[in-house]
Design an enzyme around this catalytic site. Structure first.
Site, PDB file in Angstrom:
ATOM      1  N   ASP A  75      71.583  12.174  64.656  1.00  0.00           N
ATOM      2  CA  ASP A  75      72.535  12.271  65.758  1.00  0.00           C
ATOM      3  C   ASP A  75      72.979  10.880  66.184  1.00  0.00           C
ATOM      4  O   ASP A  75      72.146  10.047  66.559  1.00  0.00           O
ATOM      5  CB  ASP A  75      71.911  12.973  66.967  1.00  0.00           C
ATOM      6  CG  ASP A  75      71.652  14.450  66.728  1.00  0.00           C
ATOM      7  OD1 ASP A  75      72.201  14.994  65.761  1.00  0.00           O
ATOM      8  OD2 ASP A  75      70.899  15.054  67.518  1.00  0.00           O
ATOM      9  N   SER A  93      91.615   8.332  72.629  1.00  0.00           N
ATOM     10  CA  SER A  93      90.530   7.431  72.261  1.00  0.00           C
ATOM     11  C   SER A  93      89.632   7.253  73.476  1.00  0.00           C
ATOM     12  O   SER A  93      90.119   7.118  74.597  1.00  0.00           O
ATOM     13  CB  SER A  93      91.099   6.078  71.816  1.00  0.00           C
ATOM     14  OG  SER A  93      90.060   5.165  71.539  1.00  0.00           O
ATOM     15  N   GLY A 111      69.142  17.593  64.707  1.00  0.00           N
ATOM     16  CA  GLY A 111      69.256  18.831  63.945  1.00  0.00           C
ATOM     17  C   GLY A 111      68.441  19.921  64.611  1.00  0.00           C
ATOM     18  O   GLY A 111      67.363  19.674  65.162  1.00  0.00           O
ATOM     19  N   ASN A 147      73.591  30.852  74.247  1.00  0.00           N
ATOM     20  CA  ASN A 147      73.984  30.397  75.578  1.00  0.00           C
ATOM     21  C   ASN A 147      75.098  31.306  76.082  1.00  0.00           C
ATOM     22  O   ASN A 147      75.532  32.225  75.383  1.00  0.00           O
ATOM     23  CB  ASN A 147      74.368  28.908  75.573  1.00  0.00           C
ATOM     24  CG  ASN A 147      75.606  28.597  74.739  1.00  0.00           C
ATOM     25  OD1 ASN A 147      76.484  29.436  74.541  1.00  0.00           O
ATOM     26  ND2 ASN A 147      75.691  27.370  74.237  1.00  0.00           N
ATOM     27  N   THR A 171      71.001  31.849  77.792  1.00  0.00           N
ATOM     28  CA  THR A 171      70.683  30.690  78.617  1.00  0.00           C
ATOM     29  C   THR A 171      71.923  30.253  79.395  1.00  0.00           C
ATOM     30  O   THR A 171      73.054  30.344  78.911  1.00  0.00           O
ATOM     31  CB  THR A 171      70.154  29.526  77.765  1.00  0.00           C
ATOM     32  OG1 THR A 171      71.126  29.183  76.769  1.00  0.00           O
ATOM     33  CG2 THR A 171      68.853  29.930  77.065  1.00  0.00           C
ATOM     34  N   LEU A 172      71.680  29.753  80.606  1.00  0.00           N
ATOM     35  CA  LEU A 172      72.755  29.424  81.541  1.00  0.00           C
ATOM     36  C   LEU A 172      72.670  27.989  82.039  1.00  0.00           C
ATOM     37  O   LEU A 172      73.159  27.671  83.124  1.00  0.00           O
ATOM     38  CB  LEU A 172      72.707  30.383  82.744  1.00  0.00           C
ATOM     39  CG  LEU A 172      72.709  31.881  82.441  1.00  0.00           C
ATOM     40  CD1 LEU A 172      72.437  32.687  83.700  1.00  0.00           C
ATOM     41  CD2 LEU A 172      74.038  32.306  81.813  1.00  0.00           C
ATOM     42  N   GLY A 227      69.374  28.595  84.789  1.00  0.00           N
ATOM     43  CA  GLY A 227      68.275  29.376  84.210  1.00  0.00           C
ATOM     44  C   GLY A 227      68.741  30.213  83.043  1.00  0.00           C
ATOM     45  O   GLY A 227      69.468  29.739  82.169  1.00  0.00           O
ATOM     46  N   GLY A 264      68.909  22.952  74.494  1.00  0.00           N
ATOM     47  CA  GLY A 264      68.805  24.321  74.001  1.00  0.00           C
ATOM     48  C   GLY A 264      67.746  24.467  72.930  1.00  0.00           C
ATOM     49  O   GLY A 264      67.021  25.468  72.888  1.00  0.00           O
ATOM     50  N   ASP A 265      67.632  23.474  72.068  1.00  0.00           N
ATOM     51  CA  ASP A 265      66.616  23.522  71.023  1.00  0.00           C
ATOM     52  C   ASP A 265      65.212  23.407  71.613  1.00  0.00           C
ATOM     53  O   ASP A 265      64.275  24.088  71.158  1.00  0.00           O
ATOM     54  CB  ASP A 265      66.839  22.399  70.013  1.00  0.00           C
ATOM     55  CG  ASP A 265      68.139  22.550  69.244  1.00  0.00           C
ATOM     56  OD1 ASP A 265      68.575  23.696  69.055  1.00  0.00           O
ATOM     57  OD2 ASP A 265      68.705  21.523  68.832  1.00  0.00           O
TER      58      ASP A 265
END
Length: 295
Positions: free
Chosen positions: A12, A36, A48, A191, A219-220, A224, A251-252
């Site tokens: 990343d 830009s 990942g 999500n 998921t929010l 929550g 999220g991961d």
């Protein structure tokens, strides 16, 4: 109990934009978009979905087993996994391409724009899932299209319950394919945006999807998540973070906590409570794999 984690390993490149995307992008000029962004801060992290989920599960004391591919530049990532005590049994190196790369730009409101080069990830389908007595749970997270389709069928054939986590890979699939994933899966997690797309493409609302699996989680973010079981919704409140630094990988991290709870035999609400705590811990650190867990 080892958990088989199918998904991407990626590098990343994370950039911080100090303004707001909404102030730079004119809605009535999207047909001639040419913008830009000045990004004073830039760093490169291990990432990942499979890597991030495995890192989270390991932080919680679990035994992640990622099934993923690296490119000819992936030696450092392989060494990192081994140093963390994460199995590399099913991590394959593809010599003729680069490891997947994500270029992620985050604005001051934590909105993100991402460009993703799949690289070696597109060969992930060449590693197959087979029955193994010590692996009794798994997850399909965003990966190569063929890998996601084939691994779902292989999980089911091997009798291994799995979480279907389509994430940013969801747009690759049509309604019939997504319905098949749900038919094969034991749990589904998305999500709120992905949840709307999943419902739109399958024609099934959240209640209907949850009636076809053991449970659905939507998921929010800071609010929550919604836990759906048997067509009924339970809202699990979010956990306030000590600091909001970087949402990349939250999220991961949440999904790593979900796997940990499912391994313990917890119900989905208890899993979600841990997931919200882990997400709040992760967002206080830069990068997807630089946080640590203390219960």
């Amino acid at each position: 109990m080892p958990a088989l984690i199918c998904g991407s390993l990626a590098f990343d490149t994370i950039m911080d934009f100090e303004g707001r995307f909404a102030e730079q992008i004119l809605p009535d000029q999207l047909h001639i978009l040419n913008v830009s962004f000045l990004v004073p801060a830039l760093r490169r992290d291990f990432g990942g979905c499979a890597g991030n989920i495995a890192y989270a599960l390991r932080q919680l004391g679990g035994q992640p087993v990622p099934m993923a591919t690296l490119g000819n530049d992936g030696a450092d990532y392989l060494a990192r996994l081994q140093a963390l005590g994460i199995s590399t049994e099913f991590v394959r190196t593809v010599d003729h391409t680069y490891t997947a790369q994500a270029m992620i730009m985050t604005d001051r409101d934590n909105n993100q724009i991402t460009a993703f080069h799949p690289g070696a990830m597109m060969q992930a389908h060449t590693t197959a899932i087979a029955p193994r007595a010590d692996i009794r749970i798994g997850i399909i997270s965003p990966d190569g299209r063929d890998a996601m389709l084939q691994h779902a069928e292989q999980f089911a054939a091997a009798g291994i319950p799995f979480v279907f986590d389509p994430g940013q890979g969801l747009p690759m699939f049509g309604g019939a394919e997504l319905a098949r994933f749900i038919e094969l899966a034991s749990w589904v997690t998305v999500n709120d945006y992905e949840g709307k797309m999943l419902s739109e493409r399958t024609g099934w609302d959240s209640a209907t999807i949850s009636s076809k699996v053991r449970g659905l989680v939507v998921t929010l973010g800071a609010q929550g998540c919604e836990v759906w079981t048997g067509g009924r919704k339970t809202h699990v409140p979010g956990v306030k973070a000590e600091a909001v630094v970087d949402p990349t990988g939250c999220g991961d991290a949440w999904r790593g906590a979900l796997l940990h709870g499912l391994e313990q035999g917890w119900d989905l609400v208890k899993c979600a409570e841990l997931g919200n705590r882990v997400g709040a811990r992760k967002i206080a650190s830069r990068g997807p794999q630089n946080w640590t867990w203390e219960a």
